[in-house]
Design a protein around this motif. Structure first.
Motif, mmCIF file in Angstrom:
data_model
loop_
_atom_site.group_PDB
_atom_site.id
_atom_site.type_symbol
_atom_site.label_atom_id
_atom_site.label_comp_id
_atom_site.label_asym_id
_atom_site.label_seq_id
_atom_site.Cartn_x
_atom_site.Cartn_y
_atom_site.Cartn_z
ATOM 1 N N LEU A 1 -23.357 73.253 -3.687
ATOM 2 C CA LEU A 1 -24.049 74.406 -4.281
ATOM 3 C C LEU A 1 -23.152 75.634 -4.355
ATOM 4 C CD1 LEU A 1 -27.682 74.457 -2.837
ATOM 5 C CD2 LEU A 1 -26.974 73.984 -5.190
ATOM 6 N N GLU A 2 -22.133 75.674 -3.495
ATOM 7 C CA GLU A 2 -21.210 76.801 -3.531
ATOM 8 C C GLU A 2 -20.547 76.935 -4.899
ATOM 9 O OE1 GLU A 2 -17.277 78.488 -1.128
ATOM 10 O OE2 GLU A 2 -18.160 76.551 -0.582
ATOM 11 N N ARG A 3 -20.434 75.837 -5.631
ATOM 12 C CA ARG A 3 -19.840 75.888 -6.964
ATOM 13 C C ARG A 3 -20.680 76.717 -7.930
ATOM 14 N NH1 ARG A 3 -19.470 69.742 -8.268
ATOM 15 N NH2 ARG A 3 -19.046 70.589 -10.348
ATOM 16 N N LEU A 4 -21.944 76.955 -7.583
ATOM 17 C CA LEU A 4 -22.827 77.757 -8.436
ATOM 18 C C LEU A 4 -22.942 79.192 -7.925
ATOM 19 C CD1 LEU A 4 -25.639 75.089 -9.009
ATOM 20 C CD2 LEU A 4 -23.814 75.766 -10.590
ATOM 21 N N HIS A 5 -21.931 79.637 -7.201
ATOM 22 C CA HIS A 5 -21.971 80.977 -6.607
ATOM 23 C C HIS A 5 -22.201 82.058 -7.648
ATOM 24 C CE1 HIS A 5 -20.905 84.390 -4.046
ATOM 25 N NE2 HIS A 5 -20.909 83.565 -3.017
ATOM 26 N N ALA A 6 -21.670 81.854 -8.842
ATOM 27 C CA ALA A 6 -21.804 82.870 -9.901
ATOM 28 C C ALA A 6 -23.145 82.787 -10.622
ATOM 29 C CB ALA A 6 -20.666 82.726 -10.912
ATOM 30 N N ASP A 7 -23.941 81.776 -10.317
ATOM 31 C CA ASP A 7 -25.237 81.600 -10.982
ATOM 32 C C ASP A 7 -26.266 81.166 -9.949
ATOM 33 O OD1 ASP A 7 -27.373 81.147 -12.647
ATOM 34 O OD2 ASP A 7 -26.282 79.896 -14.078
ATOM 35 N N ARG A 8 -26.701 82.115 -9.151
ATOM 36 C CA ARG A 8 -27.633 81.804 -8.074
ATOM 37 C C ARG A 8 -28.923 81.194 -8.601
ATOM 38 N NH1 ARG A 8 -27.543 84.070 -3.003
ATOM 39 N NH2 ARG A 8 -29.393 83.677 -1.702
ATOM 40 N N GLY A 9 -29.364 81.648 -9.749
ATOM 41 C CA GLY A 9 -30.586 81.110 -10.335
ATOM 42 C C GLY A 9 -30.465 79.621 -10.614
ATOM 43 N N ALA A 10 -29.292 79.198 -11.085
ATOM 44 C CA ALA A 10 -29.078 77.775 -11.351
ATOM 45 C C ALA A 10 -29.096 76.979 -10.055
ATOM 46 C CB ALA A 10 -27.762 77.569 -12.084
ATOM 47 N N ALA A 11 -28.556 77.572 -8.985
ATOM 48 C CA ALA A 11 -28.549 76.891 -7.690
ATOM 49 C C ALA A 11 -29.970 76.708 -7.171
ATOM 50 C CB ALA A 11 -27.707 77.682 -6.696
ATOM 51 N N VAL A 12 -30.778 77.749 -7.288
ATOM 52 C CA VAL A 12 -32.179 77.647 -6.861
ATOM 53 C C VAL A 12 -32.916 76.611 -7.705
ATOM 54 C CG1 VAL A 12 -34.382 78.893 -6.746
ATOM 55 C CG2 VAL A 12 -32.278 79.988 -5.925
ATOM 56 N N ALA A 13 -32.676 76.630 -9.006
ATOM 57 C CA ALA A 13 -33.343 75.684 -9.904
ATOM 58 C C ALA A 13 -32.970 74.240 -9.571
ATOM 59 C CB ALA A 13 -32.983 75.998 -11.352
ATOM 60 N N LEU A 14 -31.721 74.020 -9.173
ATOM 61 C CA LEU A 14 -31.291 72.665 -8.814
ATOM 62 C C LEU A 14 -32.062 72.160 -7.595
ATOM 63 C CD1 LEU A 14 -29.170 70.494 -9.685
ATOM 64 C CD2 LEU A 14 -27.757 71.380 -7.823
ATOM 65 N N LEU A 15 -32.244 73.021 -6.609
ATOM 66 C CA LEU A 15 -33.007 72.609 -5.427
ATOM 67 C C LEU A 15 -34.477 72.390 -5.762
ATOM 68 C CD1 LEU A 15 -31.518 74.787 -2.532
ATOM 69 C CD2 LEU A 15 -31.044 72.405 -3.104
ATOM 70 N N ARG A 16 -35.024 73.198 -6.629
ATOM 71 C CA ARG A 16 -36.420 72.983 -7.045
ATOM 72 C C ARG A 16 -36.551 71.635 -7.773
ATOM 73 N NH1 ARG A 16 -39.600 74.616 -4.022
ATOM 74 N NH2 ARG A 16 -41.133 73.850 -5.521
ATOM 75 N N ARG A 17 -35.550 71.299 -8.569
ATOM 76 C CA ARG A 17 -35.567 70.011 -9.252
ATOM 77 C C ARG A 17 -35.485 68.870 -8.241
ATOM 78 N NH1 ARG A 17 -37.764 66.795 -12.588
ATOM 79 N NH2 ARG A 17 -36.394 65.368 -13.713
ATOM 80 N N ALA A 18 -34.697 69.042 -7.215
ATOM 81 C CA ALA A 18 -34.601 68.012 -6.175
ATOM 82 C C ALA A 18 -35.961 67.756 -5.536
ATOM 83 C CB ALA A 18 -33.576 68.432 -5.121
ATOM 84 N N VAL A 19 -36.703 68.818 -5.257
ATOM 85 C CA VAL A 19 -38.038 68.660 -4.675
ATOM 86 C C VAL A 19 -38.949 67.905 -5.633
ATOM 87 C CG1 VAL A 19 -40.103 69.916 -3.933
ATOM 88 C CG2 VAL A 19 -37.848 70.661 -3.166
ATOM 89 N N GLU A 20 -38.885 68.253 -6.910
ATOM 90 C CA GLU A 20 -39.706 67.561 -7.917
ATOM 91 C C GLU A 20 -39.401 66.061 -7.960
ATOM 92 O OE1 GLU A 20 -38.812 69.438 -11.583
ATOM 93 O OE2 GLU A 20 -39.796 71.338 -11.086
ATOM 94 N N LEU A 21 -38.154 65.694 -7.676
ATOM 95 C CA LEU A 21 -37.722 64.304 -7.749
ATOM 96 C C LEU A 21 -37.940 63.536 -6.446
ATOM 97 C CD1 LEU A 21 -34.411 64.854 -9.753
ATOM 98 C CD2 LEU A 21 -36.506 63.764 -10.595
ATOM 99 N N GLY A 22 -38.529 64.189 -5.456
ATOM 100 C CA GLY A 22 -38.873 63.491 -4.225
ATOM 101 C C GLY A 22 -37.928 63.695 -3.067
ATOM 102 N N VAL A 23 -37.061 64.683 -3.152
ATOM 103 C CA VAL A 23 -36.158 65.000 -2.046
ATOM 104 C C VAL A 23 -36.861 65.932 -1.061
ATOM 105 C CG1 VAL A 23 -34.049 66.259 -1.426
ATOM 106 C CG2 VAL A 23 -34.034 64.644 -3.334
ATOM 107 N N ASP A 24 -36.831 65.577 0.222
ATOM 108 C CA ASP A 24 -37.401 66.475 1.233
ATOM 109 C C ASP A 24 -36.557 66.479 2.507
ATOM 110 O OD1 ASP A 24 -37.997 63.977 2.206
ATOM 111 O OD2 ASP A 24 -40.161 64.311 2.416
ATOM 112 N N HIS A 25 -35.248 66.246 2.340
ATOM 113 C CA HIS A 25 -34.300 66.220 3.458
ATOM 114 C C HIS A 25 -32.999 66.785 2.923
ATOM 115 C CE1 HIS A 25 -31.092 63.481 5.464
ATOM 116 N NE2 HIS A 25 -31.233 64.565 6.201
ATOM 117 N N VAL A 26 -32.601 67.959 3.410
ATOM 118 C CA VAL A 26 -31.445 68.668 2.857
ATOM 119 C C VAL A 26 -30.477 69.008 3.978
ATOM 120 C CG1 VAL A 26 -30.679 70.782 1.709
ATOM 121 C CG2 VAL A 26 -32.705 69.582 0.889
ATOM 122 N N ASP A 27 -29.209 68.731 3.721
ATOM 123 C CA ASP A 27 -28.149 68.995 4.695
ATOM 124 C C ASP A 27 -27.364 70.232 4.294
ATOM 125 O OD1 ASP A 27 -26.249 67.886 6.916
ATOM 126 O OD2 ASP A 27 -24.947 68.375 5.224
#
Length: 314
Positions: free
Chosen positions: A40-66
């Motif tokens: 996610l550090e690669r999205l440092h310049a686009d925090r909104g995209a980083a947040v959106a990626l994690l929201r997408r992960a939740v939608e896809l059934g992810v509930d364990h994050v390292d």
């Protein structure tokens, strides 16, 4: 590998089907395919995209994050804080044992002393906006090139576990994990109660098979990093193995998906945390949890030669 039962709950707290089925960590039911947040550090310049990626992960059934405080010097933890809601039921796993060092040859420095481990937990709590972290991994410097402990950073694991246990007793962490640990180190740590082990491990680098067997026996979650090998000189790549390429072709999948799926089939206590900053790769990684192998394909993958490989800090 020995078999073991896993919980049968097929859905996450949000109602999404569990990615890869259900597994456990620290007594919590989680999807077997989670997400490693380092990239996610690669999205440092686009925090909104980083947040959106994690929201997408939740939608896809992810509930364990390292995660870790040293991922982006707190940036990644801050994105996690902003992206997840209590009702998502996401189990956040962080790690300690290194601190950010933006000006160093590596962007990290060892932080192995007990007082540094405690300070790192406090830093993680602040950046995550949390009162308690469900699981915190003690990142030893026993294996892999990357960082090496020297001088006052050479700390006995018993002294480290004493402060980790104290933090657990204080309620600041829920459970203790280990990362980049030796088999002897894990055996010494078992009386403290270990929830998970994170070591570099993949189809092409299976030096820790005996440790994996011990984790199955002790019902400890096995959470491999570098699950597809690595992009570093001398580190073998799962996706380049002929047996993996052949299996991918016959299944209509990518070699990377086959490599991830093999890990899930190989041991029942495996939880995956593949990382990416790309939504398409995220979807592909999660889809790997649905891959099934016939006996011949699995046998061909099992027969792939394991080569020792050094790994940088994960």
């Amino acid at each position: 590998m020995p078999t073991s039962s896993t919980p049968s709950s097929p859905f996450t707290a949000t109602g999404a089907p569990r990615a890869g089925g259900a597994g456990t960590i620290a007594g919590r039911t989680v999807s077997r395919v989670g997400y490693g947040a380092m990239q996610l550090e690669r999205l440092h310049a686009d925090r909104g995209a980083a947040v959106a990626l994690l929201r997408r992960a939740v939608e896809l059934g992810v509930d364990h994050v390292d995660t870790a405080q040293f991922y982006g010097d707190g940036f990644v933890n801050g994105v996690i804080r902003d992206a997840f809601r209590p009702e998502d039921g996401v189990v956040v796993v962080s790690k300690v044992g290194a601190d950010p060092d933006p000006g160093g040859a590596l962007p990290l420095r060892p932080a192995q002393r007990p007082e540094e481990l405690r300070a790192s937990v406090e830093d993680n709590l602040r950046s995550l906006g949390a009162d308690r972290i469900p699981v915190v991994n003690l990142r030893r410097l026993d294996t892999g090139p990357g960082l090496r402990a020297e001088g006052d950073q050479l700390v006995d694991i018993d002294d480290q576990l004493a402060v980790m246990t104290a933090l657990r007793d204080e309620g600041k962490i829920g459970a203790i994990g280990l990362s980049s640990v030796t088999l002897d180190g894990l055996r010494r740590a078992l009386p403290a109660g270990i929830a998970c082990v994170q070591n570099a491990y993949s189809l092409v680098s299976r030096d820790d098979e005996e440790m994996l067997r011990l984790c199955v026996e002790e019902r400890i979650a096995w959470v491999p990093f570098f699950p597809l090998g690595g992009a570093f000189p001398g580190v073998p790549k799962v996706a380049e193995e002929p047996a993996v390429v052949a299996a991918a072709r016959s299944l209509g999948r990518t070699p990377a998906q086959v490599g991830l799926a093999w890990l899930l089939h190989h041991a029942p206590n495996t939880l995956l945390i593949p990382g990416t900053a790309d939504a398409g790769h995220l979807e592909a990684n999660i889809a790997a949890g649905a891959i099934e192998f016939d006996d011949d394909t699995l046998a061909a993958l099992d027969a792939v030669e394991s080569r020792s490989a050094d790994a940088t800090l994960g």
